[in-house]
Scaffold this motif. Structure first.
Motif, PDB file in Angstrom:
ATOM      1  N   MET A  76      26.896  -1.528  14.323  1.00 34.91           N
ATOM      2  CA  MET A  76      25.844  -2.187  15.099  1.00 34.91           C
ATOM      3  C   MET A  76      24.530  -1.423  15.005  1.00 34.91           C
ATOM      4  O   MET A  76      23.453  -2.023  14.933  1.00 34.91           O
ATOM      5  N   ALA A  77      24.605  -0.086  14.989  1.00 35.99           N
ATOM      6  CA  ALA A  77      23.380   0.706  14.862  1.00 35.99           C
ATOM      7  C   ALA A  77      22.748   0.512  13.491  1.00 35.99           C
ATOM      8  O   ALA A  77      21.517   0.440  13.372  1.00 35.99           O
ATOM      9  N   GLN A  78      23.570   0.422  12.446  1.00 39.74           N
ATOM     10  CA  GLN A  78      23.023   0.169  11.117  1.00 39.74           C
ATOM     11  C   GLN A  78      22.284  -1.169  11.086  1.00 39.74           C
ATOM     12  O   GLN A  78      21.132  -1.248  10.642  1.00 39.74           O
ATOM     13  N   ALA A  79      22.968  -2.219  11.546  1.00 40.23           N
ATOM     14  CA  ALA A  79      22.376  -3.558  11.479  1.00 40.23           C
ATOM     15  C   ALA A  79      21.128  -3.669  12.347  1.00 40.23           C
ATOM     16  O   ALA A  79      20.140  -4.306  11.963  1.00 40.23           O
ATOM     17  N   THR A  80      21.147  -3.025  13.514  1.00 41.53           N
ATOM     18  CA  THR A  80      20.044  -3.142  14.464  1.00 41.53           C
ATOM     19  C   THR A  80      18.885  -2.214  14.120  1.00 41.53           C
ATOM     20  O   THR A  80      17.741  -2.649  13.961  1.00 41.53           O
ATOM     21  N   ALA A  81      19.180  -0.918  14.022  1.00 43.47           N
ATOM     22  CA  ALA A  81      18.112   0.063  13.803  1.00 43.47           C
ATOM     23  C   ALA A  81      17.457  -0.116  12.448  1.00 43.47           C
ATOM     24  O   ALA A  81      16.232   0.033  12.315  1.00 43.47           O
ATOM     25  N   TYR A  82      18.246  -0.429  11.419  1.00 44.10           N
ATOM     26  CA  TYR A  82      17.657  -0.630  10.100  1.00 44.10           C
ATOM     27  C   TYR A  82      16.783  -1.878  10.091  1.00 44.10           C
ATOM     28  O   TYR A  82      15.738  -1.905   9.429  1.00 44.10           O
ATOM     29  N   SER A  83      17.189  -2.911  10.820  1.00 43.54           N
ATOM     30  CA  SER A  83      16.380  -4.141  10.865  1.00 43.54           C
ATOM     31  C   SER A  83      14.999  -3.862  11.440  1.00 43.54           C
ATOM     32  O   SER A  83      13.979  -4.244  10.860  1.00 43.54           O
ATOM     33  N   ILE A  84      14.958  -3.201  12.597  1.00 44.15           N
ATOM     34  CA  ILE A  84      13.650  -2.972  13.229  1.00 44.15           C
ATOM     35  C   ILE A  84      12.819  -1.989  12.423  1.00 44.15           C
ATOM     36  O   ILE A  84      11.596  -2.129  12.326  1.00 44.15           O
ATOM     37  N   SER A  85      13.474  -1.014  11.778  1.00 46.59           N
ATOM     38  CA  SER A  85      12.743  -0.056  10.944  1.00 46.59           C
ATOM     39  C   SER A  85      12.165  -0.727   9.708  1.00 46.59           C
ATOM     40  O   SER A  85      11.013  -0.480   9.330  1.00 46.59           O
ATOM     41  N   VAL A  86      12.950  -1.557   9.057  1.00 49.69           N
ATOM     42  CA  VAL A  86      12.490  -2.257   7.856  1.00 49.69           C
ATOM     43  C   VAL A  86      11.257  -3.095   8.165  1.00 49.69           C
ATOM     44  O   VAL A  86      10.253  -3.070   7.438  1.00 49.69           O
ATOM     45  N   GLN A 140      18.345   6.319  15.115  1.00 49.47           N
ATOM     46  CA  GLN A 140      18.674   5.814  13.781  1.00 49.47           C
ATOM     47  C   GLN A 140      17.472   5.136  13.127  1.00 49.47           C
ATOM     48  O   GLN A 140      17.313   5.184  11.897  1.00 49.47           O
ATOM     49  N   ALA A 141      16.612   4.516  13.932  1.00 51.86           N
ATOM     50  CA  ALA A 141      15.370   3.961  13.375  1.00 51.86           C
ATOM     51  C   ALA A 141      14.492   5.081  12.850  1.00 51.86           C
ATOM     52  O   ALA A 141      13.899   4.990  11.766  1.00 51.86           O
ATOM     53  N   LYS A 157       0.847  -1.188   0.000  1.00 56.39           N
ATOM     54  CA  LYS A 157       0.000   0.000   0.000  1.00 56.39           C
ATOM     55  C   LYS A 157       0.887   1.244   0.000  1.00 56.39           C
ATOM     56  O   LYS A 157       0.988   1.979   0.981  1.00 56.39           O
ATOM     57  N   GLY A 158       1.597   1.463  -1.119  1.00 54.09           N
ATOM     58  CA  GLY A 158       2.572   2.531  -1.185  1.00 54.09           C
ATOM     59  C   GLY A 158       1.981   3.904  -1.050  1.00 54.09           C
ATOM     60  O   GLY A 158       2.657   4.837  -0.628  1.00 54.09           O
ATOM     61  N   ALA A 159       0.730   4.067  -1.428  1.00 61.12           N
ATOM     62  CA  ALA A 159       0.129   5.393  -1.379  1.00 61.12           C
ATOM     63  C   ALA A 159      -0.326   5.767   0.023  1.00 61.12           C
ATOM     64  O   ALA A 159      -0.608   6.922   0.304  1.00 61.12           O
ATOM     65  N   ALA A 160      -0.406   4.787   0.898  1.00 61.89           N
ATOM     66  CA  ALA A 160      -0.889   5.061   2.249  1.00 61.89           C
ATOM     67  C   ALA A 160       0.140   5.890   3.011  1.00 61.89           C
ATOM     68  O   ALA A 160       1.336   5.701   2.870  1.00 61.89           O
ATOM     69  N   GLU A 161      -0.330   6.812   3.805  1.00 64.26           N
ATOM     70  CA  GLU A 161       0.549   7.620   4.647  1.00 64.26           C
ATOM     71  C   GLU A 161       0.676   6.931   5.996  1.00 64.26           C
ATOM     72  O   GLU A 161      -0.319   6.683   6.671  1.00 64.26           O
ATOM     73  N   MET A 162       1.895   6.621   6.369  1.00 62.12           N
ATOM     74  CA  MET A 162       2.147   5.802   7.553  1.00 62.12           C
ATOM     75  C   MET A 162       2.622   6.670   8.712  1.00 62.12           C
ATOM     76  O   MET A 162       3.417   7.589   8.529  1.00 62.12           O
ATOM     77  N   LYS A 163       2.168   6.321   9.907  1.00 61.61           N
ATOM     78  CA  LYS A 163       2.549   7.047  11.113  1.00 61.61           C
ATOM     79  C   LYS A 163       3.232   6.087  12.083  1.00 61.61           C
ATOM     80  O   LYS A 163       2.723   4.997  12.333  1.00 61.61           O
ATOM     81  N   PHE A 164       4.365   6.525  12.614  1.00 57.90           N
ATOM     82  CA  PHE A 164       5.151   5.686  13.511  1.00 57.90           C
ATOM     83  C   PHE A 164       5.437   6.431  14.811  1.00 57.90           C
ATOM     84  O   PHE A 164       5.579   7.660  14.821  1.00 57.90           O
ATOM     85  N   ALA A 165       5.535   5.667  15.883  1.00 55.27           N
ATOM     86  CA  ALA A 165       6.044   6.188  17.148  1.00 55.27           C
ATOM     87  C   ALA A 165       7.302   5.396  17.492  1.00 55.27           C
ATOM     88  O   ALA A 165       7.291   4.162  17.439  1.00 55.27           O
ATOM     89  N   VAL A 166       8.379   6.077  17.791  1.00 61.06           N
ATOM     90  CA  VAL A 166       9.622   5.447  18.223  1.00 61.06           C
ATOM     91  C   VAL A 166       9.817   5.781  19.690  1.00 61.06           C
ATOM     92  O   VAL A 166       9.953   6.956  20.058  1.00 61.06           O
ATOM     93  N   LEU A 167       9.821   4.762  20.530  1.00 59.01           N
ATOM     94  CA  LEU A 167       9.957   4.959  21.972  1.00 59.01           C
ATOM     95  C   LEU A 167      11.421   4.781  22.354  1.00 59.01           C
ATOM     96  O   LEU A 167      11.994   3.709  22.195  1.00 59.01           O
ATOM     97  N   GLY A 168      12.021   5.857  22.859  1.00 60.07           N
ATOM     98  CA  GLY A 168      13.429   5.824  23.226  1.00 60.07           C
ATOM     99  C   GLY A 168      14.266   6.564  22.206  1.00 60.07           C
ATOM    100  O   GLY A 168      14.313   6.173  21.041  1.00 60.07           O
ATOM    101  N   ALA A 169      14.924   7.638  22.654  1.00 59.84           N
ATOM    102  CA  ALA A 169      15.723   8.459  21.748  1.00 59.84           C
ATOM    103  C   ALA A 169      17.207   8.216  21.929  1.00 59.84           C
ATOM    104  O   ALA A 169      18.023   9.125  21.781  1.00 59.84           O
ATOM    105  N   GLY A 170      17.550   6.965  22.244  1.00 61.33           N
ATOM    106  CA  GLY A 170      18.956   6.579  22.293  1.00 61.33           C
ATOM    107  C   GLY A 170      19.475   6.336  20.895  1.00 61.33           C
ATOM    108  O   GLY A 170      18.836   6.692  19.892  1.00 61.33           O
ATOM    109  N   LEU A 171      20.633   5.704  20.800  1.00 56.43           N
ATOM    110  CA  LEU A 171      21.273   5.490  19.500  1.00 56.43           C
ATOM    111  C   LEU A 171      20.367   4.735  18.539  1.00 56.43           C
ATOM    112  O   LEU A 171      20.183   5.141  17.387  1.00 56.43           O
ATOM    113  N   MET A 172      19.763   3.626  18.994  1.00 56.91           N
ATOM    114  CA  MET A 172      18.946   2.805  18.106  1.00 56.91           C
ATOM    115  C   MET A 172      17.649   3.512  17.731  1.00 56.91           C
ATOM    116  O   MET A 172      17.211   3.478  16.579  1.00 56.91           O
ATOM    117  N   GLY A 173      17.030   4.168  18.704  1.00 55.33           N
ATOM    118  CA  GLY A 173      15.783   4.870  18.422  1.00 55.33           C
ATOM    119  C   GLY A 173      15.969   5.984  17.408  1.00 55.33           C
ATOM    120  O   GLY A 173      15.170   6.133  16.470  1.00 55.33           O
TER     121      GLY A 173
END
Length: 415
Positions: free
Chosen positions: A356-366, A41-42, A23-39
């Motif tokens: 580590m941030a690339q591998a971790t944060a990108y995984s959870i974001s994807v 980068q996600a 559903k590429g046209a849909a506008e998606m909303k996200f909440a990221v809890l935690g503003a540390g390194l992983m949060g």
């Protein structure tokens, strides 16, 4: 977990990576809890998707998040002050999203999943090593299914990336017999005395080195001592490396694949590291209970060791690397076959983002984006190996500069 295993077996039969409508046209909303390194980068990765309408980055204090927002200069990023120990504050943030990325400490995983289900919001987290945090989340399957939401815990590297790749390899075999997993975050340029730099909590490293490790051998689940089973392992461009048993990395894999002949997970470090740390463990310096009286005061041996090692093992601005190799072996069309996945990721000099941030944060974001856009449409609570489409995950990670190489080895027969 019986229900989860049955669902995974059906995925093998129907094909994990079937083409789904996006559903590429849909506008998606996200909440990221935690503003540390992983949060952070996600959140950065989410904002790279033009179909994302809003990302709320929430934390107890907002100074670092505000500085990050000014750095990105993207009006879609909103900052929220939130104390995760207050349910109402959590609910207020989570209820504004389609999917919540939980990058808080693992002790909040159960609470975040409960509130996400209550709010009808999909949720993913980075997993938790101690206290059965992931098991508690998995136990919410019926509630999540009833509410029509998807919950996927354990979306870091190990567990996380290794689970996805293991599940993908298994889905391509008719019968899985053996699983071998090697993964580790190491400094690009090791320094004595222990040739290691931490990118997560050093106390968490102590837990992984001291708690028992779980393996499957001859079809039986067994416990082995962490820091045992040392073996050499080679990656091009790196010096002498070793791999050894540590706890926590397999998470749900030993349950999902409980019928295989063997399953082993090992951590990668520079050669000699395991023996050095094993001495510290045997001396009781990593024990949570170990205490001595010194200078008239009772002190914790573990706290002393942390104070000694933290400054000399802090990564700082140095380069790190994440090395990974997953081998899934079994039968395909009655022939022996192995699917191997290998990754070498190094700190991004242009952005300063650690490997580590690339591998971790990108995984959870994807995976969060796959839920939001419909590529993952299963409702309920699933471990990553049972529901994340492997081929699409690998392609998405490659687009982010994290390349996972796939190789297939088939047995050769001579007449």
């Amino acid at each position: 977990m019986e229900k989860h295993l049955c669902r995974f077996q059906r995925k093998i039969a129907t094909g994990t990576d079937r083409q789904r409508s996006i559903k590429g046209a849909a506008e998606m909303k996200f909440a990221v809890l935690g503003a540390g390194l992983m949060g952070k980068q996600a959140a950065r990765d989410l904002l790279g998707n033009k179909h994302v309408e809003k990302v709320i980055l929430a934390d107890r204090t907002t100074e670092k998040a505000e500085a990050f927002r000014q750095q990105l200069n993207d009006p879609r990023l909103e900052i929220a002050q939130m104390d995760a120990s207050h349910d109402e504050q959590l609910k207020q943030v989570i209820s504004q999203a389609d999917v919540v990325i939980n990058a808080l400490f693992y002790t909040f995983n159960e609470k975040v999943a409960e509130i996400a289900i209550e709010c009808g919001v999909h949720s993913v987290d980075l997993g938790g090593h101690i206290g059965g945090a992931t098991d508690k989340v998995l136990a919410m399957n019926d509630q999540a299914e009833t509410q029509g939401v998807t919950i996927i815990p354990d979306l870091g590297v190990a567990p996380g990336m290794i689970n996805i790749l293991t599940g993908y390899g298994a889905s391509q075999l008719d019968e899985v017999k053996s699983i071998r997993i090697y993964v580790g975050g190491i400094p690009l340029h090791p320094e004595p005395p222990i040739e290691y730099k931490h990118v997560f909590s050093l106390e968490g490293v102590f837990d992984h080195y001291t708690d028992p490790s779980h393996v499957i051998r001859s079809g039986e689940l067994k416990q082995v001592s962490s820091l045992s089973g040392i073996e050499p392992i080679a990656f091009e461009g790196f010096g002498e490396l070793e791999a050894f048993h540590t706890s926590g990395g397999t998470s749900t894999l030993t349950e999902t694949f409980r019928n295989v002949d063997s399953l082993e997970y090992k951590t990668i470090r520079y050669s000699g590291h395991a023996d050095k740390f094993r001495l510290l463990v045997e001396l009781g310096l990593t024990s949570r209970e170990g205490k001595v009286v010194a200078g008239g005061h009772e002190v914790s041996l573990r706290e002393v060791l942390l104070k000694v090692l933290e400054p000399i093992t802090e990564l700082g601005d140095e380069k790190d690397a994440v090395l990974l190799r997953v081998r899934v072996s079994g039968l395909k069309q009655q022939e022996e076959c192995t699917y191997q996945y290998e990754m070498v990721t190094i700190r991004d000099e242009s952005t300063g983002v650690t490997a580590m941030a690339q591998a971790t944060a990108y995984s959870i974001s994807v995976v969060a984006q796959m839920i939001a856009d419909g590529r993952i449409d299963n409702r309920g609570v699933y471990p990553p190996e049972q529901v994340v489409p492997g081929a699409e995950y690998i392609a998405e990670m490659k687009r982010r500069g994290v390349t996972i190489e796939e190789a297939v080895q088939r047995a050769t027969h001579q007449n």
